[in-house]
Design an enzyme around this catalytic site. Structure first.
Site, short mmCIF file in Angstrom:
data_model
loop_
_atom_site.label_atom_id
_atom_site.label_comp_id
_atom_site.label_asym_id
_atom_site.label_seq_id
_atom_site.Cartn_x
_atom_site.Cartn_y
_atom_site.Cartn_z
N GLU A 210 48.18 17.95 56.49
CA GLU A 210 46.80 18.39 56.73
C GLU A 210 46.14 17.54 57.80
O GLU A 210 45.53 18.05 58.74
CB GLU A 210 45.98 18.22 55.44
N GLY B 258 52.33 20.76 44.93
CA GLY B 258 53.77 20.72 45.14
C GLY B 258 54.29 21.78 46.09
O GLY B 258 55.44 21.73 46.49
N GLY C 21 43.59 14.88 45.67
CA GLY C 21 42.97 15.35 44.45
C GLY C 21 43.00 14.36 43.31
O GLY C 21 42.00 14.18 42.60
N GLU C 22 44.13 13.71 43.10
CA GLU C 22 44.27 12.76 41.99
C GLU C 22 43.28 11.61 42.11
O GLU C 22 42.86 11.04 41.11
CB GLU C 22 45.69 12.20 41.94
N ASP C 23 42.91 11.26 43.34
CA ASP C 23 42.03 10.11 43.57
C ASP C 23 40.55 10.46 43.47
O ASP C 23 39.76 9.67 42.94
CB ASP C 23 42.27 9.51 44.96
N ARG D 222 39.06 14.14 43.34
CA ARG D 222 38.60 15.50 43.04
C ARG D 222 37.53 15.52 41.95
O ARG D 222 36.51 16.17 42.08
CB ARG D 222 39.75 16.40 42.63
#
Length: 157
Positions: free
Chosen positions: A84, A50, A19-21, A23
């Site tokens: 995942e 988390g 997500g940080e990269d 999203r």
């Protein structure tokens, strides 16, 4: 005739990404384009950061015909992403699901050989999971396996 059946699908596509990269950019655009074409996509945007990977998420992987794995610089830094990925590859083998890697602003060989940010992340995981070296090895194997699948490289023009 086989004695097994593939479970029914609920989603056309499962999106795996850090997500940080990606999203707020690539993944949002990809998901919107898929939706516009009527492709039912599972996106883990309602899951809390988390937390331990949930049964709901694992089930969504198994219920997806295709998994798009957006491998980005920070992907391997997330144990959640690596769990995942491991499940996605298990689903590929046991349920004949498709996996398509997308190498987003990274070299596929860095994933395959765990260089650069992938090496750094796995070293950190090695320290964090010192009592579970098998888990870290499974993540390394999963990264190598996904990097050996024909996919898309964002640096290709």
């Amino acid at each position: 005739m086989n004695n097994w059946t593939i479970p029914p699908w609920k989603y056309h596509v499962f999106l795996s990404f850090r997500g940080e990269d990606t999203r707020k950019g690539f993944t949002d655009h990809l998901q919107a384009a898929l939706k516009q074409r009527g492709i039912i996509t599972f996106l883990d945007d309602k899951l809390n950061r988390g937390e331990v990977i949930s049964d709901q998420l694992l089930q969504a992987i198994d219920e997806s015909l295709v998994s798009l794995v957006v491998l980005s610089e920070g992907y391997a830094s997330s144990s959640w992403c690596l769990d995942e990925l491991q499940r996605i590859l298990e689903s590929k083998k046991s349920l004949a699901r498709e996996v398509i890697p997308i190498f987003y602003k990274i070299d596929p060989s860095d994933v395959r050989h765990q260089r650069g940010s992938f090496a750094h992340a796995l070293q950190k995981h090695g320290k964090s999971f010192a009592k579970n070296k098998e888990k870290v090895q499974r993540w390394k194997d999963a990264l190598e396996e996904v990097a050996n699948i024909a996919g898309y490289d964002s640096t290709d023009q």
